[in-house]
Motif scaffolding. Structure first.
Motif, PDB file in Angstrom:
ATOM      1  N   LEU A 283       0.825  -1.212   0.000  1.00 59.19           N
ATOM      2  CA  LEU A 283       0.000   0.000   0.000  1.00 59.19           C
ATOM      3  C   LEU A 283       0.860   1.264   0.000  1.00 59.19           C
ATOM      4  N   ASN A 284       2.091   1.135   0.482  1.00 58.30           N
ATOM      5  CA  ASN A 284       2.984   2.287   0.526  1.00 58.30           C
ATOM      6  C   ASN A 284       3.994   2.306  -0.624  1.00 58.30           C
ATOM      7  N   GLY A 285       3.690   1.560  -1.665  1.00 54.90           N
ATOM      8  CA  GLY A 285       4.527   1.651  -2.858  1.00 54.90           C
ATOM      9  C   GLY A 285       5.799   0.831  -2.826  1.00 54.90           C
ATOM     10  N   GLY A 286       5.780  -0.287  -2.113  1.00 48.88           N
ATOM     11  CA  GLY A 286       6.917  -1.204  -2.140  1.00 48.88           C
ATOM     12  C   GLY A 286       6.478  -2.509  -2.786  1.00 48.88           C
ATOM     13  N   LEU A 287       7.427  -3.269  -3.309  1.00 50.68           N
ATOM     14  CA  LEU A 287       7.086  -4.588  -3.860  1.00 50.68           C
ATOM     15  C   LEU A 287       7.461  -5.663  -2.842  1.00 50.68           C
ATOM     16  N   ILE A 288       6.938  -6.850  -3.080  1.00 53.59           N
ATOM     17  CA  ILE A 288       7.141  -7.961  -2.147  1.00 53.59           C
ATOM     18  C   ILE A 288       8.004  -9.036  -2.775  1.00 53.59           C
ATOM     19  N   ILE A 289       8.936  -9.574  -1.979  1.00 52.96           N
ATOM     20  CA  ILE A 289       9.477 -10.891  -2.309  1.00 52.96           C
ATOM     21  C   ILE A 289       8.824 -11.833  -1.304  1.00 52.96           C
ATOM     22  N   GLY A 290       8.196 -12.876  -1.797  1.00 51.43           N
ATOM     23  CA  GLY A 290       7.433 -13.688  -0.849  1.00 51.43           C
ATOM     24  C   GLY A 290       7.150 -15.092  -1.329  1.00 51.43           C
TER      25      GLY A 290
ATOM     26  N   ILE B  42       8.687   1.670 -11.140  1.00 51.20           N
ATOM     27  CA  ILE B  42       7.678   2.655 -10.714  1.00 51.20           C
ATOM     28  C   ILE B  42       6.292   2.240 -11.222  1.00 51.20           C
ATOM     29  N   THR B  43       6.264   1.784 -12.468  1.00 53.71           N
ATOM     30  CA  THR B  43       4.979   1.324 -13.019  1.00 53.71           C
ATOM     31  C   THR B  43       4.389   0.207 -12.163  1.00 53.71           C
ATOM     32  N   LYS B  44       5.244  -0.735 -11.781  1.00 54.21           N
ATOM     33  CA  LYS B  44       4.761  -1.845 -10.936  1.00 54.21           C
ATOM     34  C   LYS B  44       4.197  -1.324  -9.615  1.00 54.21           C
ATOM     35  N   THR B  45       4.905  -0.373  -9.017  1.00 50.49           N
ATOM     36  CA  THR B  45       4.444   0.080  -7.689  1.00 50.49           C
ATOM     37  C   THR B  45       3.134   0.863  -7.811  1.00 50.49           C
ATOM     38  N   ILE B  46       3.001   1.668  -8.859  1.00 52.31           N
ATOM     39  CA  ILE B  46       1.742   2.426  -9.020  1.00 52.31           C
ATOM     40  C   ILE B  46       0.578   1.456  -9.237  1.00 52.31           C
ATOM     41  N   ARG B  47       0.792   0.508 -10.145  1.00 54.02           N
ATOM     42  CA  ARG B  47      -0.298  -0.446 -10.406  1.00 54.02           C
ATOM     43  C   ARG B  47      -0.654  -1.235  -9.136  1.00 54.02           C
TER      44      ARG B  47
END
Ligand code: PLP
Length: 832
Positions: free
Chosen positions: A686-693, A798-803
């Motif tokens: 929700l805060n614009g970070g991606l996950i490794i999981g 950036i595109t990934k985080t916005i989407r």
């Protein structure tokens, strides 16, 4: 009560003099000064930031109290059905900033404080976290309170007022040291209700008698009493006057301060000892996350809290003069995990022993009232209490538990005649060497709905621990409510600039009440200005965290580097060991490179944080290893900015508000099938970070919502876990070349004392690798390599985080509460 209400003719004087609270900056300042000068008895010549925080909080509290009273009156007058959320943990964090935002007067406070000579950030920083919880379960309860108030549900939280919340963690020489968290020195957010007390009985014996109709009556007699005193905390809703109540119980000796009889007889010590023994009940929060230790004091805490809460709930219901059969139409009680399961037994006891209802009538009321939320399938976390202990502490309750079990097993026998295996499998009493009460089974039998907290988890409980119960009760009794988080705290409060940007693009702050409106920002994914601002905000949040690291640890980290963060309780199932082994592997590879090759590498800051339970030796070793790796890597001149390893001390809610907005990547890498949901995963995205999981908990649903191209998944699937474990124990188990290299480095002393880390290595290499670290290591490393590659392409990132942010609307705790309200509680919001 009616007796205490002011007669009609005198009410005008009350209405005329009604307290309004401040309405603008000048009135706010006036209130602050008044509180400094009168409530605190200070002046402008000795008003420090602590005093300013106190006075400003009291000014807001006064405003909240007004709405709080009105909300309670409204709920009483409309005689509506209420929800009671029973949780042994409420991980609230700070209240002041939240109150300002929810009331909608933060800018007034900011300007007012500035004119009085203070920066609002400094004032907010004065508040001590209310840390009455361990981790996810307690924070979920806090998010739910925020959502229930914001959605205008008539709802109360019931918990314990621990004198000591979760311990404060210090890192000394790389080791965790626990320091008590005495948080109550000054707490403007609670109201002691010395007039709301309940005496709670323990021990004693049961006597049976017969009434005039020959009916057997049970009398629980003797033993000792402890008094529960209510402390109320206002819970403001966002953008609504609704202000709900959280009631926390504190224990004290039933005789008051001292037993004066004893005192007068000269038995001073014993009189003080009694008092201290009573106060011990609410003294400390048990610091274990996902572990049941079966301590007598813990069972005492549980009964003390549920008995006081039920007394309160029943008293409130009885004031309505309704028939008992209407109880479930007025009251919904949700059990946050099995900790409050004794509430089921206590309500049955009240109805049959005190109110004289017949067993079946009472039991129908009980089961219609309770809902149970399961939070784990980990065997070490499933609560069981020795029958002997329950018998000793709560003799009448044990009898009732036996009766509940008897009637339940009779019904099972009737449905599945002769299936003795089934009977022993589902019995609430485990017939082991030491007979045990299985609390989860009691919770299932005594509730009308049982839910898990993410789809995978809800499926798992139905196929594993509660499989037989699905057969017996039918699948309808079991459901899923995927966890969520409040966007007020975890976006608006933690990341005000991002919230403002989203508001600008979506036409106001409506998304804070309907998070699905976030989807509108996807329209701006190609908007240059928007993307620029988006990236600037992330960078500013990273700078803020970098400054925090500099000021607290004196380590410089480069905000241009990829910030890779894993903050959560330290637990083998959450696999911080996998992360740190990966970091070591990265370090070794960097060391093996030529300087030219090294220059091409992407700089990374690996950030860890989280508390280990004080008795969890292995978790403490993991913290030690992270710190030792940091000590070597961070001062290696060949490495420089390419890798920094940081362990942030004392992770808690207020620190999470700084950490979460600063991540590029966060790690949610539990062994598949072990993490029920996770909620910090939602906060980071929700805060614009991606996950490794891993494919575990809510990661799966996050992937479904945001798209698999926007998450870095790796590792074993939950359906393959059992077979792999089996093969470790009974087949050939080799840990692979990469991990062997890591283990060799550790064992050669690269990171200090090799003895300390031997057990951690053995757990993976020699003792079955229960958490599948070796199986997942290579795919973890490969996936981290993909992360590096993707991060180099900043525009793509950036595109990934916005989407991703645009698609996170589902994970609002408002959505959860609406699902509970409709599917489990059958309650409606109360119009304001
Ligand atoms: N601890 C704190 C202080 C939190 O704020 C949270 C959630 O945000 C958690 C623990 C739970 O984290 P996780 O879901 O990663 O276990």
């Amino acid at each position: 009560s009616v007796e205490a209400s002011i007669p009609e003719p005198q009410r005008e004087a009350w209405t005329k003099n009604e307290f309004e609270g401040f309405k603008n900056k000048d009135e706010f300042e006036k209130e602050v000064v008044r509180h400094v000068e009168t409530t605190l008895a200070r002046s402008m010549f000795n008003c420090d930031e602590t005093a300013a925080y106190a006075a400003a909080s009291l000014a807001f509290r006064d405003r909240l109290v007004k709405e709080w009273n009105k909300t309670q009156q409204r709920q009483t007058f409309t005689d509506t059905k209420r929800v009671y959320y029973l949780s042994l943990e409420f991980l609230m964090g700070r209240a002041f900033d939240n109150a300002m935002l929810n009331v909608g007067a933060k800018s007034i406070a900011k300007e007012g404080l500035e004119e009085l000579g203070f920066r609002i950030e400094d004032i907010i920083g004065q508040e001590h976290d209310a840390a009455l919880g361990n981790g996810g379960l307690g924070r979920l309860a806090a998010c739910f309170l925020d959502s229930m108030a914001s959605l205008n549900f008539p709802a109360w939280g019931y918990g314990l007022r621990y004198r000591y919340g979760i311990f404060k963690q210090e890192i000394i020489d790389g080791y965790q040291v626990e320091v008590p968290d005495y948080w109550l020195d000054f707490n403007p957010w609670e109201f002691p209700r010395h007039d709301v007390t309940v005496n709670i009985q323990f021990y004693g014996h049961v006597r049976k008698s017969q009434d005039e109709n020959g009916k057997t009556i049970a009398h629980w007699e003797g033993g000792e009493d402890v008094t529960a005193v209510a402390y109320d905390v206002p819970i403001p809703g966002y953008d609504t006057p609704s202000t709900n109540n959280m009631r926390l119980w504190s224990s004290k000796a039933a005789s008051g301060e001292f037993d004066f009889q004893k005192f007068n007889n000269g038995e001073y010590e014993s009189s003080v000892a009694d008092q201290q023994r009573a106060e011990t009940i609410s003294a400390v929060l048990y610091p274990n996350d996902n572990l049941d230790r079966g301590k007598e004091l813990r069972l005492k805490q549980q009964y003390f809290w549920v008995a006081a809460s039920l007394y309160d709930i029943v008293r409130r219901f009885k004031k309505t003069k309704r028939a008992w059969s209407e109880f479930p139409d007025q009251v919904a009680i949700q059990l946050n995990d099995t900790h409050p399961t004794l509430a089921i037994v206590e309500l049955q006891r009240i109805l049959i022993d005190v109110e004289g209802l017949e067993w079946d009538e009472a039991w129908n009321i009980v089961t219609a009232t309770f809902g149970y939320t399961n939070h784990t399938v980990l065997p070490e976390a499933l609560e069981k209490w020795p029958v002997g202990l329950v018998q000793h502490l709560l003799p009448r309750h044990l009898q009732i538990i036996y009766d509940i079990n008897l009637f339940f097993l009779q019904a099972v026998e009737k449905k599945y005649p002769g299936d003795r295996d089934m009977l022993s499998r589902v019995s609430i009493i485990e017939e082991s060497q030491t007979k045990m009460v299985r609390m989860a089974y009691l919770a299932v039998v005594g509730s009308h709905k049982v839910n898990g907290v993410a789809e995978l988890h809800s499926d798992l409980i139905q196929t594993t621990i509660f499989k037989d119960f699905v057969t017996i009760f039918g699948a309808d009794k079991f459901t899923n409510v995927t966890n969520g988080i409040t966007p007020r705290r975890w976006l608006h409060q933690a990341n005000p600039r991002l919230s403002e940007l989203i508001a600008k693009k979506t036409g106001g702050y409506g998304f804070l009440k309907d998070l699905t409106l976030l989807n509108k920002i996807e329209n701006f994914v190609d908007d240059k200005e928007f993307r620029k601002e988006w990236a600037e905000i992330k960078y500013a949040n990273k700078v803020r965290l970098a400054n925090y690291i500099k000021s607290t640890m004196d380590i410089t980290v480069n905000p241009e580097a990829l910030f890779d963060i894993q903050v959560k309780r330290i637990h083998e199932y959450k696999r911080q060991q996998l992360n740190i082994f990966g970091v070591i592997y990265r370090y070794l590879k960097l060391k093996q490179m030529s300087p030219e090759e090294r220059k091409k590498q992407l700089p990374r800051v690996s950030i860890f944080g989280g508390k280990a339970a004080p008795g969890y030796w292995m978790a403490k070793q993991i913290i030690h290893l992270v710190n030792n790796v940091g000590a070597v890597v961070n001062k290696d001149p060949e490495i420089g900015d390419l890798l920094k390893v940081i362990f942030l001390e004392d992770y808690n809610v207020s620190k999470a508000e700084i950490i979460t907005p600063a991540s590029d990547l966060s790690e949610h890498i539990s062994t598949a099938g072990t993490e029920a949901s996770g909620t910090s995963n939602m906060k980071f995205v929700l805060n614009g970070g991606l996950i490794i999981g891993t494919c575990d908990g809510a990661n799966i649903e996050i992937t479904r919502e945001i798209g698999q191209e926007n998450i870095f998944l790796f590792g074993t699937l939950s359906e393959d876990v059992e077979d792999l474990r089996h093969s470790h124990n009974y087949g050939q188990h080799s840990v692979g070349a990469g991990l062997t290299e890591v283990f060799n480095a550790i064992q050669s002393g690269t990171f200090g004392d090799t003895n300390d880390f031997g057990a951690m290595i053995s757990a993976v290499r020699d003792h079955g690798d229960y958490y599948l670290v070796s199986d997942d290591f290579q795919s973890y490393i490969d996936t981290q390599k993909m992360v590096d590659d993707e991060y180099r392409n900043q525009e793509g990132w950036i595109t990934k985080t916005i989407r991703s942010v645009a698609r996170m609307g589902f994970f609002s705790s408002d959505r959860c509460i609406n699902e509970y309200a409709e599917g489990i509680w059958n309650v409606e919001p109360l119009a304001v």
